[in-house]
Motif scaffolding. Structure first.
Motif, PDB file in Angstrom:
ATOM      1  N   ASP A   5      27.975  -1.339  41.932  1.00 38.22           N
ATOM      2  CA  ASP A   5      27.187  -1.050  43.125  1.00 38.22           C
ATOM      3  C   ASP A   5      26.771   0.417  43.117  1.00 38.22           C
ATOM      4  N   ARG A   6      25.453   0.656  43.151  1.00 42.42           N
ATOM      5  CA  ARG A   6      24.967   2.028  43.033  1.00 42.42           C
ATOM      6  C   ARG A   6      25.334   2.856  44.249  1.00 42.42           C
ATOM      7  N   GLU A   7      25.241   2.295  45.462  1.00 37.23           N
ATOM      8  CA  GLU A   7      25.578   3.056  46.668  1.00 37.23           C
ATOM      9  C   GLU A   7      27.047   3.452  46.670  1.00 37.23           C
ATOM     10  N   LYS A   8      27.893   2.525  46.281  1.00 40.86           N
ATOM     11  CA  LYS A   8      29.324   2.820  46.225  1.00 40.86           C
ATOM     12  C   LYS A   8      29.607   3.852  45.136  1.00 40.86           C
ATOM     13  N   ARG A   9      28.905   3.755  44.021  1.00 35.54           N
ATOM     14  CA  ARG A   9      29.092   4.719  42.936  1.00 35.54           C
ATOM     15  C   ARG A   9      28.632   6.110  43.379  1.00 35.54           C
ATOM     16  N   GLN A  10      27.523   6.165  44.131  1.00 36.09           N
ATOM     17  CA  GLN A  10      27.028   7.450  44.622  1.00 36.09           C
ATOM     18  C   GLN A  10      27.995   8.068  45.624  1.00 36.09           C
ATOM     19  N   ASN A  14      31.246   7.563  45.820  1.00 28.95           N
ATOM     20  CA  ASN A  14      32.442   8.041  45.104  1.00 28.95           C
ATOM     21  C   ASN A  14      32.153   9.311  44.310  1.00 28.95           C
ATOM     22  N   ALA A  15      30.934   9.453  43.831  1.00 27.38           N
ATOM     23  CA  ALA A  15      30.578  10.673  43.105  1.00 27.38           C
ATOM     24  C   ALA A  15      30.620  11.883  44.038  1.00 27.38           C
ATOM     25  N   HIS A  16      30.117  11.748  45.282  1.00 24.58           N
ATOM     26  CA  HIS A  16      30.176  12.847  46.238  1.00 24.58           C
ATOM     27  C   HIS A  16      31.632  13.179  46.606  1.00 24.58           C
ATOM     28  N   ALA A  17      32.469  12.125  46.719  1.00 22.73           N
ATOM     29  CA  ALA A  17      33.884  12.383  47.010  1.00 22.73           C
ATOM     30  C   ALA A  17      34.554  13.126  45.863  1.00 22.73           C
ATOM     31  N   LEU A  18      34.168  12.799  44.634  1.00 21.47           N
ATOM     32  CA  LEU A  18      34.719  13.505  43.475  1.00 21.47           C
ATOM     33  C   LEU A  18      34.290  14.970  43.451  1.00 21.47           C
ATOM     34  N   ILE A  19      33.049  15.250  43.861  1.00 27.57           N
ATOM     35  CA  ILE A  19      32.576  16.629  43.911  1.00 27.57           C
ATOM     36  C   ILE A  19      33.415  17.445  44.889  1.00 27.57           C
ATOM     37  N   GLU A  20      33.715  16.860  46.064  1.00 26.45           N
ATOM     38  CA  GLU A  20      34.541  17.564  47.042  1.00 26.45           C
ATOM     39  C   GLU A  20      35.945  17.810  46.508  1.00 26.45           C
ATOM     40  N   LEU A  21      36.500  16.815  45.826  1.00 20.89           N
ATOM     41  CA  LEU A  21      37.841  16.961  45.270  1.00 20.89           C
ATOM     42  C   LEU A  21      37.860  18.005  44.148  1.00 20.89           C
ATOM     43  N   MET A  22      36.845  18.019  43.310  1.00 18.77           N
ATOM     44  CA  MET A  22      36.772  19.007  42.230  1.00 18.77           C
ATOM     45  C   MET A  22      36.628  20.427  42.787  1.00 18.77           C
ATOM     46  N   PHE A  81      27.888  27.304  43.212  1.00 22.88           N
ATOM     47  CA  PHE A  81      29.095  26.667  42.689  1.00 22.88           C
ATOM     48  C   PHE A  81      28.993  25.145  42.731  1.00 22.88           C
ATOM     49  N   ARG A  82      28.256  24.581  43.726  1.00 18.68           N
ATOM     50  CA  ARG A  82      28.104  23.126  43.771  1.00 18.68           C
ATOM     51  C   ARG A  82      27.251  22.628  42.609  1.00 18.68           C
ATOM     52  N   HIS A  83      26.289  23.440  42.188  1.00 20.99           N
ATOM     53  CA  HIS A  83      25.525  23.079  40.994  1.00 20.99           C
ATOM     54  C   HIS A  83      26.438  23.034  39.775  1.00 20.99           C
ATOM     55  N   LYS A  84      27.367  23.989  39.731  1.00 21.06           N
ATOM     56  CA  LYS A  84      28.332  24.028  38.638  1.00 21.06           C
ATOM     57  C   LYS A  84      29.236  22.796  38.666  1.00 21.06           C
ATOM     58  N   LEU A  85      29.645  22.371  39.855  1.00 16.75           N
ATOM     59  CA  LEU A  85      30.500  21.184  39.966  1.00 16.75           C
ATOM     60  C   LEU A  85      29.780  19.926  39.497  1.00 16.75           C
ATOM     61  N   TRP A  86      28.509  19.781  39.846  1.00 20.72           N
ATOM     62  CA  TRP A  86      27.751  18.607  39.391  1.00 20.72           C
ATOM     63  C   TRP A  86      27.574  18.620  37.871  1.00 20.72           C
ATOM     64  N   ASP A  87      27.365  19.787  37.317  1.00 24.57           N
ATOM     65  CA  ASP A  87      27.271  19.862  35.855  1.00 24.57           C
ATOM     66  C   ASP A  87      28.583  19.466  35.196  1.00 24.57           C
ATOM     67  N   HIS A  88      29.706  19.895  35.792  1.00 23.40           N
ATOM     68  CA  HIS A  88      31.012  19.509  35.248  1.00 23.40           C
ATOM     69  C   HIS A  88      31.253  18.010  35.395  1.00 23.40           C
ATOM     70  N   LEU A  89      30.767  17.434  36.478  1.00 21.94           N
ATOM     71  CA  LEU A  89      30.928  15.990  36.679  1.00 21.94           C
ATOM     72  C   LEU A  89      30.233  15.198  35.574  1.00 21.94           C
ATOM     73  N   PHE A  90      29.016  15.564  35.256  1.00 22.68           N
ATOM     74  CA  PHE A  90      28.291  14.859  34.191  1.00 22.68           C
ATOM     75  C   PHE A  90      28.892  15.167  32.823  1.00 22.68           C
ATOM     76  N   VAL A 137      24.090   8.438  38.548  1.00 28.63           N
ATOM     77  CA  VAL A 137      24.023   8.709  39.980  1.00 28.63           C
ATOM     78  C   VAL A 137      22.906   9.719  40.221  1.00 28.63           C
ATOM     79  N   ASP A 138      22.515   9.834  41.497  1.00 32.26           N
ATOM     80  CA  ASP A 138      21.501  10.804  41.882  1.00 32.26           C
ATOM     81  C   ASP A 138      22.176  12.146  42.154  1.00 32.26           C
ATOM     82  N   SER A 139      21.580  13.211  41.625  1.00 27.84           N
ATOM     83  CA  SER A 139      22.140  14.548  41.787  1.00 27.84           C
ATOM     84  C   SER A 139      21.148  15.427  42.542  1.00 27.84           C
ATOM     85  N   PRO A 140      21.631  16.287  43.438  1.00 24.52           N
ATOM     86  CA  PRO A 140      20.715  17.210  44.127  1.00 24.52           C
ATOM     87  C   PRO A 140      20.160  18.288  43.201  1.00 24.52           C
ATOM     88  N   TYR A 141      20.661  18.349  41.987  1.00 26.77           N
ATOM     89  CA  TYR A 141      20.213  19.334  41.016  1.00 26.77           C
ATOM     90  C   TYR A 141      19.714  18.608  39.767  1.00 26.77           C
TER      91      TYR A 141
END
Length: 228
Positions: free
Chosen positions: A31-36, A38-46, A59-68, A77-81
């Motif tokens: 499920d894409r919505e559920k995956r998206q 959970n990805a935002h929750a992972l960003i907050e946890l990271m 720093f949030r751009h850095k976190l999204w880069d680390h996630l990928f 997933v969709d990324s704001p960056y």
């Protein structure tokens, strides 16, 4: 029991094994919505696990880069960056051009040849003479460093004439302190008179100038006996 040898490679150690397992799980969510979500929750946890990144700009751009990066670029997933790629995050460095210089006299180096060329272009006779004296001093110092012995001024003069085709001539005699082995200096110091402990042993053995013992006997001077 699970051993480290059976686990997959830990991509970023600062986030730990559990974050990587969570990201691997998010990749499997259909499920894409559920995956998206959970990805935002992972960003907050990271961001909570690495508070020092908050001092970094974007720093949030850095976190999204680390996630990928941890997901091995498999997370959809969709990324704001802008979504990074393997080539943008890990670019291969360019090959640095190494200067290929072949000095005529390897024990003197290439920099001395540069100084000599600058001295040959100097028109002021005083500066030209100063260049020559400095070059001769360095040549004698380099010879003493590599050969561990002093060289005569005539050898330096002939070598400088060979390099400059007789255009430079030094006037001052370059003085370089003679090279001495450290071990030989220390050995000679301790061989003379038994070192620092020689005088102390001589006094203890009853030599001249020593103090008297308990029985009133002295090495060279007479002391009065003490009575209770």
């Amino acid at each position: 029991m699970e051993y480290n040898t059976t686990r997959n490679h830990l991509i970023m150690r600062e986030y730990g094994r559990h974050i990587q397992k969570m990201i691997d799980y998010v990749i499997t969510i259909e499920d894409r919505e559920k995956r998206q979500k959970n990805a935002h929750a992972l960003i907050e946890l990271m961001g909570f696990l690495n508070p020092h990144l908050k001092n970094v700009e974007d720093f949030r751009h850095k976190l999204w880069d680390h996630l990928f990066l941890i997901s091995d670029f498999k997370l959809d997933v969709d990324s704001p960056y802008p979504i990074p790629t393997r080539e943008t995050l890990k670019p291969k460095p360019k090959v640095l051009p190494y200067p290929k210089r072949y000095p005529r006299y390897s024990h003197l180096g290439k920099n001395l040849e540069i100084v000599i060329n600058k001295a040959l272009k100097e028109e002021n006779p005083e500066k030209r003479s100063g260049f020559a004296n400095s070059i001769a001093y360095y040549m004698k110092l380099a010879y003493n460093t590599w050969h561990k012995e002093l060289v005569h001024d005539d050898a330096i003069r002939s070598e400088l004439n060979a390099i400059t085709d007789g255009q430079l001539e030094f006037t001052n005699t370059p003085f370089v302190k003679a090279y001495r082995e450290r071990d030989s200096r220390e050995g000679n110091r301790f061989q003379r008179g038994g070192g620092k402990g020689g005088g102390y042993q001589q006094r203890n053995n009853g030599g001249s100038g020593g103090r008297s013992d308990r029985n009133g006997k002295s090495g060279g001077k007479h002391y009065k006996k003490r009575f209770k």
